[in-house]
Design a protein around this motif. Structure first.
Motif, short mmCIF file in Angstrom:
data_model
loop_
_atom_site.label_atom_id
_atom_site.label_comp_id
_atom_site.label_asym_id
_atom_site.label_seq_id
_atom_site.Cartn_x
_atom_site.Cartn_y
_atom_site.Cartn_z
N LYS A 146 0.84 -1.20 0.00
CA LYS A 146 0.00 0.00 0.00
C LYS A 146 0.88 1.24 0.00
N TYR A 147 0.28 2.35 -0.44
CA TYR A 147 1.00 3.62 -0.49
C TYR A 147 0.52 4.54 0.61
N TYR A 148 1.47 5.32 1.14
CA TYR A 148 1.17 6.34 2.14
C TYR A 148 1.72 7.65 1.61
N THR A 149 0.93 8.71 1.69
CA THR A 149 1.35 10.03 1.24
C THR A 149 1.34 10.98 2.43
N GLY A 150 2.39 11.77 2.57
CA GLY A 150 2.48 12.73 3.67
C GLY A 150 3.28 13.95 3.26
N HIS A 151 3.46 14.87 4.21
CA HIS A 151 4.31 16.03 3.96
C HIS A 151 5.13 16.32 5.21
N THR A 152 6.26 16.99 5.02
CA THR A 152 7.16 17.27 6.13
C THR A 152 8.11 18.40 5.76
N ARG A 162 -4.22 16.64 -2.58
CA ARG A 162 -4.61 16.28 -3.95
C ARG A 162 -4.24 14.84 -4.27
N ILE A 163 -3.06 14.41 -3.85
CA ILE A 163 -2.53 13.10 -4.22
C ILE A 163 -3.16 11.97 -3.40
N LYS A 164 -3.42 12.18 -2.13
CA LYS A 164 -3.91 11.10 -1.25
C LYS A 164 -5.08 10.31 -1.82
N PRO A 165 -6.09 10.94 -2.36
CA PRO A 165 -7.25 10.16 -2.83
C PRO A 165 -7.07 9.52 -4.21
N TRP A 166 -5.93 9.73 -4.86
CA TRP A 166 -5.72 9.18 -6.20
C TRP A 166 -5.79 7.66 -6.18
N SER A 167 -6.14 7.10 -7.33
CA SER A 167 -6.14 5.65 -7.49
C SER A 167 -4.70 5.13 -7.45
N ARG A 168 -4.58 3.84 -7.19
CA ARG A 168 -3.26 3.20 -7.18
C ARG A 168 -2.57 3.39 -8.54
N ASN A 169 -3.31 3.21 -9.64
CA ASN A 169 -2.72 3.37 -10.97
C ASN A 169 -2.18 4.78 -11.19
N ALA A 218 1.74 5.89 -11.75
CA ALA A 218 2.17 6.69 -12.90
C ALA A 218 3.01 7.88 -12.43
N LEU A 219 2.61 8.51 -11.33
CA LEU A 219 3.39 9.62 -10.77
C LEU A 219 4.77 9.13 -10.34
N ILE A 220 4.80 8.01 -9.63
CA ILE A 220 6.07 7.44 -9.16
C ILE A 220 6.99 7.17 -10.34
N ALA A 221 6.45 6.63 -11.42
CA ALA A 221 7.24 6.29 -12.61
C ALA A 221 7.58 7.50 -13.46
N GLY A 222 6.94 8.64 -13.19
CA GLY A 222 7.15 9.82 -14.03
C GLY A 222 6.54 9.63 -15.41
N ASP A 223 5.52 8.81 -15.50
CA ASP A 223 4.85 8.50 -16.77
C ASP A 223 3.67 9.47 -16.95
N TRP A 224 3.93 10.59 -17.59
CA TRP A 224 2.94 11.65 -17.68
C TRP A 224 1.76 11.27 -18.56
N ALA A 225 1.98 10.45 -19.58
CA ALA A 225 0.87 9.99 -20.43
C ALA A 225 -0.08 9.11 -19.62
N ALA A 226 0.47 8.20 -18.85
CA ALA A 226 -0.37 7.33 -18.01
C ALA A 226 -1.06 8.15 -16.92
N ALA A 260 -6.10 10.14 -14.83
CA ALA A 260 -6.80 11.31 -14.28
C ALA A 260 -8.21 11.43 -14.84
N LYS A 261 -8.47 10.77 -15.96
CA LYS A 261 -9.80 10.83 -16.58
C LYS A 261 -10.77 9.93 -15.82
N ALA A 262 -12.02 10.30 -15.87
CA ALA A 262 -13.07 9.45 -15.31
C ALA A 262 -13.09 8.13 -16.07
N PRO A 263 -13.41 7.00 -15.42
CA PRO A 263 -13.43 5.72 -16.12
C PRO A 263 -14.26 5.73 -17.40
N SER A 264 -15.35 6.45 -17.39
CA SER A 264 -16.20 6.49 -18.59
C SER A 264 -15.55 7.27 -19.74
N ALA A 265 -14.53 8.07 -19.45
CA ALA A 265 -13.86 8.86 -20.47
C ALA A 265 -12.60 8.19 -21.01
#
Length: 114
Positions: free
Chosen positions: A14-20, A65-72, A76-84, A89-94
């Motif tokens: 699992k992922y944990y996001t924080g600030h410091t 902003r980041i905490k509620p993001w999906s795992r995918n 993508a952020l971790i990998a620096g994969d801006w296309a992914a 970031a799009k709604a599943p229906s989009a």
């Protein structure tokens, strides 16, 4: 003074996001289980992403902003994969998809990543 937003991968995946304001100290505290809660039950943890900000408010806003993001999207952020990242970031229906991958879209994690 710099402020950091960071993401940890916990022992259970699992992922944990924080600030410091002191990234090295905070990671050491997480590793030691110094905080009761999410990461203390999931050690060891690994720093997988961080970014610095000028102010604590900017860092806190980014964390929120980041905490509620999906795992995918987080991966993508971790990998620096801006296309992914843009795709997730799009709604599943989009999100255009095909089970065969025959529409010229590259596949990330079993789904299209336009």
């Amino acid at each position: 003074m710099a402020f950091w937003v960071y993401m940890l991968r916990c022992a259970d995946g699992k992922y944990y996001t924080g600030h410091t304001d002191d990234l090295d100290r905070r990671i050491a505290e997480h590793q030691a289980g110094a905080f009761t809660g999410f990461t203390s039950r999931r050690t060891p943890v690994q720093l997988v992403w961080s970014e610095n900000f000028q102010t604590r408010i900017e860092a806190l806003e980014a964390e929120r902003r980041i905490k509620p993001w999906s795992r995918n999207k987080k991966e993508a952020l971790i990998a620096g994969d801006w296309a992914a990242l843009k795709y997730w970031a799009k709604a599943p229906s989009a999100r255009p998809s095909t089970s065969l991958g025959a529409n010229g879209v590259f596949v990330v994690g079993g789904e299209d990543a336009r």
